[in-house]
Design a protein around this motif. Structure first.
Motif, short mmCIF file in Angstrom:
data_model
loop_
_atom_site.label_atom_id
_atom_site.label_comp_id
_atom_site.label_asym_id
_atom_site.label_seq_id
_atom_site.Cartn_x
_atom_site.Cartn_y
_atom_site.Cartn_z
N LEU A 133 -2.02 23.39 -31.89
CA LEU A 133 -1.14 22.76 -31.14
C LEU A 133 -0.76 21.41 -32.03
O LEU A 133 0.43 21.10 -31.90
CB LEU A 133 -1.57 22.37 -29.73
N TYR A 134 -1.72 20.60 -32.61
CA TYR A 134 -1.45 19.53 -33.15
C TYR A 134 -0.49 19.66 -34.47
O TYR A 134 0.41 19.01 -34.74
CB TYR A 134 -2.58 19.09 -33.97
N GLU A 157 1.38 22.29 -35.07
CA GLU A 157 2.83 22.70 -34.38
C GLU A 157 3.45 21.28 -33.96
O GLU A 157 4.79 21.29 -34.22
CB GLU A 157 2.68 23.45 -33.07
N THR A 158 3.02 20.65 -33.15
CA THR A 158 3.59 19.09 -32.80
C THR A 158 3.91 18.29 -34.08
O THR A 158 5.18 17.76 -34.05
CB THR A 158 2.65 18.20 -31.70
N MET A 159 3.10 18.39 -34.90
CA MET A 159 3.29 17.54 -36.18
C MET A 159 4.60 18.08 -36.88
O MET A 159 5.32 17.37 -37.50
CB MET A 159 2.00 17.43 -37.19
N GLN A 167 7.16 19.49 -35.70
CA GLN A 167 8.07 19.26 -34.86
C GLN A 167 8.58 17.90 -35.22
O GLN A 167 9.85 17.48 -35.35
CB GLN A 167 8.00 19.46 -33.51
N PHE A 168 7.68 16.93 -35.29
CA PHE A 168 7.83 15.51 -35.44
C PHE A 168 8.33 15.33 -36.96
O PHE A 168 9.44 14.60 -37.10
CB PHE A 168 6.65 14.74 -35.43
N ARG A 227 11.92 16.48 -37.55
CA ARG A 227 12.88 15.63 -36.87
C ARG A 227 12.82 14.29 -37.82
O ARG A 227 13.99 13.37 -38.02
CB ARG A 227 12.40 15.37 -35.65
N PRO A 271 2.81 28.05 -36.87
CA PRO A 271 3.85 26.88 -36.68
C PRO A 271 4.65 26.75 -38.09
O PRO A 271 4.13 26.99 -39.10
CB PRO A 271 2.95 25.76 -36.32
N THR A 285 15.56 23.87 -34.87
CA THR A 285 14.56 23.88 -34.00
C THR A 285 14.18 25.46 -33.68
O THR A 285 13.35 25.58 -32.97
CB THR A 285 15.03 23.34 -32.43
N SER A 322 -2.98 15.91 -40.45
CA SER A 322 -3.77 14.80 -39.96
C SER A 322 -4.08 13.92 -41.14
O SER A 322 -4.84 13.01 -40.96
CB SER A 322 -4.96 15.69 -39.62
N PHE A 375 14.30 14.08 -30.06
CA PHE A 375 13.51 14.61 -29.17
C PHE A 375 14.27 14.76 -27.63
O PHE A 375 14.21 15.79 -26.97
CB PHE A 375 12.14 14.12 -28.81
#
Length: 182
Positions: free
Chosen positions: A16-17, A19-21, A23-24, A27, A61, A77, A101, A175
């Motif tokens: 999840l981390y 995947e979120t990173m 996406q960030f 962008r 991801p 996206t 990270s 976002f």
């Protein structure tokens, strides 16, 4: 018994981390290409329509950006519309987690055989420089120095703060626009 429950949860949290990173970062790549001349100059050497992806093998991801021309990127996206020109692939989610990270530099991850590069190595180096420039802007200097191979000495605090604010604002706007479209 508890360890057997925690291990899958830790793997899910890492996924999840990452995947979120991704996406960030996708962008943020779009945003930095809109605000920084150095990134635009670096990206201008890429052909129009150039597709870059960063992914976790085998079906993890991913982030995909397309060079729109004039040094600007567009974050996609969804899946790429055609085969990508350059793919940086992490061999495992744990390896991607170390890099996104900021515990391990991309160059160290590559040297430790944690990732593969599929595509032109010259373009991979160019994209790595762009990613390093982005990280230098958006991360505190102490963390950025750990994350990038070489922190830009010419990057002063006023430029860093102003550029970071513009990048974060553009990322937040993107976002919101994506959420509205859904």
């Amino acid at each position: 018994m508890l360890a057997k429950r925690i291990k899958p949860m830790a793997l899910q949290a890492r996924r999840l981390y990452v995947e979120t990173m991704f996406q960030f970062m996708g962008r943020a790549l779009q945003a930095v290409s809109e605000v920084d001349r150095s990134v635009q100059e670096e990206a201008r050497a890429l052909p129009d329509g150039f597709l870059f992806e960063m992914t976790v093998m085998p079906n993890g991801p991913k982030l995909v950006v397309e060079h729109q021309g004039d040094g600007r990127f567009q974050y996609l996206t969804s899946e790429p519309p055609r085969p990508v020109d350059l793919s940086i692939q992490f061999k495992h989610i744990a390896h991607a987690f170390l890099v996104v990270s900021f515990q391990e530099k991309t160059s160290v991850a590559f040297a430790n055989d944690r990732m593969l590069v599929d595509g032109d190595i010259d373009r991979a180096i160019r994209m790595t420089r762009i990613l390093n420039r982005l990280e230098a802007f958006i991360l505190p200097k102490l963390i950025a120095e750990r994350a990038v191979k070489e922190y830009p000495q010419s990057l002063g605090l006023p430029e860093k703060v102003l550029s970071a604010a513009r990048i974060y604002l553009k990322v937040a706007t993107h976002f919101v626009e994506t959420a509205r479209a859904s």
